[in-house]
Scaffold this active site. Structure first.
Site, PDB file in Angstrom:
ATOM      1  N   LYS B 101       0.886  -1.156   0.000  1.00 56.24           N
ATOM      2  CA  LYS B 101       0.000   0.000   0.000  1.00 56.24           C
ATOM      3  C   LYS B 101       0.927   1.209   0.000  1.00 56.24           C
ATOM      4  O   LYS B 101       1.562   1.513   1.007  1.00 56.24           O
ATOM      5  CB  LYS B 101      -0.891   0.001   1.239  1.00 56.24           C
ATOM      6  CG  LYS B 101      -1.756   1.240   1.310  1.00 56.24           C
ATOM      7  CD  LYS B 101      -2.508   1.390   2.609  1.00 56.24           C
ATOM      8  CE  LYS B 101      -2.970   2.823   2.731  1.00 56.24           C
ATOM      9  NZ  LYS B 101      -3.640   3.116   3.995  1.00 56.24           N
ATOM     10  N   GLY B 162      -8.026   9.480   9.116  1.00 62.05           N
ATOM     11  CA  GLY B 162      -8.391   9.613  10.526  1.00 62.05           C
ATOM     12  C   GLY B 162      -9.418  10.695  10.824  1.00 62.05           C
ATOM     13  O   GLY B 162      -9.762  10.920  11.975  1.00 62.05           O
ATOM     14  N   ALA B 188      -9.434   5.764   3.549  1.00 60.25           N
ATOM     15  CA  ALA B 188      -9.358   6.894   4.489  1.00 60.25           C
ATOM     16  C   ALA B 188     -10.599   7.775   4.499  1.00 60.25           C
ATOM     17  O   ALA B 188     -11.212   8.020   3.466  1.00 60.25           O
ATOM     18  CB  ALA B 188      -8.141   7.768   4.230  1.00 60.25           C
ATOM     19  N   GLY B 189     -10.929   8.216   5.693  1.00 59.70           N
ATOM     20  CA  GLY B 189     -11.986   9.197   5.883  1.00 59.70           C
ATOM     21  C   GLY B 189     -13.314   8.645   6.372  1.00 59.70           C
ATOM     22  O   GLY B 189     -14.209   9.404   6.727  1.00 59.70           O
ATOM     23  N   ASN B 210      -9.192   2.229   9.109  1.00 58.42           N
ATOM     24  CA  ASN B 210      -8.523   1.834  10.346  1.00 58.42           C
ATOM     25  C   ASN B 210      -9.129   2.578  11.525  1.00 58.42           C
ATOM     26  O   ASN B 210      -9.834   2.001  12.351  1.00 58.42           O
ATOM     27  CB  ASN B 210      -7.010   2.113  10.235  1.00 58.42           C
ATOM     28  CG  ASN B 210      -6.225   1.578  11.414  1.00 58.42           C
ATOM     29  OD1 ASN B 210      -6.767   1.190  12.453  1.00 58.42           O
ATOM     30  ND2 ASN B 210      -4.931   1.522  11.295  1.00 58.42           N
ATOM     31  N   THR B 211      -8.935   3.906  11.554  1.00 59.94           N
ATOM     32  CA  THR B 211      -9.404   4.688  12.693  1.00 59.94           C
ATOM     33  C   THR B 211     -10.913   4.573  12.899  1.00 59.94           C
ATOM     34  O   THR B 211     -11.381   4.533  14.042  1.00 59.94           O
ATOM     35  CB  THR B 211      -9.023   6.173  12.498  1.00 59.94           C
ATOM     36  OG1 THR B 211      -7.635   6.237  12.170  1.00 59.94           O
ATOM     37  CG2 THR B 211      -9.270   6.981  13.755  1.00 59.94           C
TER      38      THR B 211
END
Lengths: 66, 260
Positions: B101, B162, B188-189, B210-211
């Protein structure tokens, strides 16, 4: 002799091989990658590559990340 | 899992369209619980120095069975092509997999990618045989260039890493998907389940987060929610939504009403 491992000055036996170093540090060899003076040392070369005084070694593994 | 519906990257069939990160969990146990609840098959990891003087912490790979999961190492934290290439090579050596990645960050505050450096690193790593999955901004032109250089997928951001803001530019994501000949993975986001569903409804092939999971009050429950949302969004996309209209259309028959 002194070498730098992951930024820390460390004493190691003279002419230690990468394979021996990984053993001394008690690392799981199948889970780490080693760089010597900015060049990757592949696992199959670990036995024959010997460290010299002042060498810079980086040993990395996987950590949590996104 | 939806029957006969899978994503294929570099010859590998992936049935779960939810990719998850391994960062920020309170414990390894919590992370494992979240993975199980999410149904994810692809998990991202970062490459960092081993702490030589303190070896007390459990190794991440003790917790992730490489037979069960596809490991996707990242180049997070790299701000130029040279560093990203260095990390990718180390990742390949540590993980014995060619998947990367690719992240080349251009700005600390937004963590937006540096397009120029990203393209350069993609060019080099594809030549070296890597399966490159670049994290890119939501720009269709950059996505096209990455694809032309041989990226195995493109991973446009939905919003800053994040941030949990959800898909900020759905139209661009849709255009990227329409133009792409490789899988499009929103990376992301994502803040909550509906954000993941939106990405999938736009036609994207997968969502990486992830977050959004690890930072939730109850990560295991959120992981399940994300898994369901990705599946729901995918099903809705495959089903084909109704067109949007400004005015009502009655659902019940207008005939057979009682006499006034």
């Amino acid at each position: 002799m002194q070498v730098t491992i992951n930024g820390e000055t460390t004493s190691v036996p003279d002419s230690v091989s990468i394979a021996e170093l990984v053993g001394i540090l008690d690392l799981k060899k199948e889970r780490v990658a080693v760089e010597l003076n900015r060049g990757i040392v592949s696992r199959k070369e670990w036995e024959e590559v010997l460290l010299k005084s002042g060498d810079k070694v980086e040993i990395v593994h996987f950590v949590g990340g996104g | 899992m939806i029957e006969n519906d899978f994503l294929e990257i570099a010859g590998r069939k992936i049935h779960s369209r939810l990719f998850v990160g391994t960062g920020k969990y309170a414990s390894i146990q919590q992370m494992k619980g979240a993975f199980e609840a999410s149904g994810a098959e692809v998990v991202t990891v970062a490459v960092r120095r081993i702490n030589i003087s303190d070896r007390s912490r459990e190794s991440l790979l003790d917790a992730i069975d490489p037979k069960k999961f596809i490991l996707l190492p990242n180049t997070a934290g790299c701000y130029n092509a040279e560093d990203a290439i260095r990390y990718a090579r180390l990742a390949r050596e540590a993980g014995l997999s060619d998947w990367i990645k690719l992240e080349v960050i251009g700005d600390e505050k937004t963590l937006y990618p540096d397009n120029e450096a990203l393209l350069e690193a993609t060019r080099v790593l594809v030549k070296e045989g890597f399966v490159v999955l670049p994290y890119t901004n939501d720009d269709p032109v950059t996505a096209r260039k990455l694809e032309d250089l041989g990226a195995a997928a493109v991973m446009p951001l939905g919003a800053p890493i994040g941030s949990g803001l959800g898909i900020q530019n759905p139209n661009n994501i849709r255009i990227i998907k329409e133009m792409a000949r490789v899988p499009v993975i929103v990376d992301a986001g994502v803040g909550t389940a509906s954000d993941a569903a939106v990405a999938m409804e736009l036609g994207c092939d997968a969502v990486l987060m992830n977050t959004g999971i690890a930072g939730a009050q109850d990560p295991v429950r959120m992981a399940e929610a994300m898994g369901l949302a990705v599946k729901a969004g995918r099903l809705a996309y495959l089903a084909g939504r109704i067109p949007k209209k400004s005015y009502a259309t009655a659902s019940s028959p207008t005939e057979g009403m009682l006499a006034k």
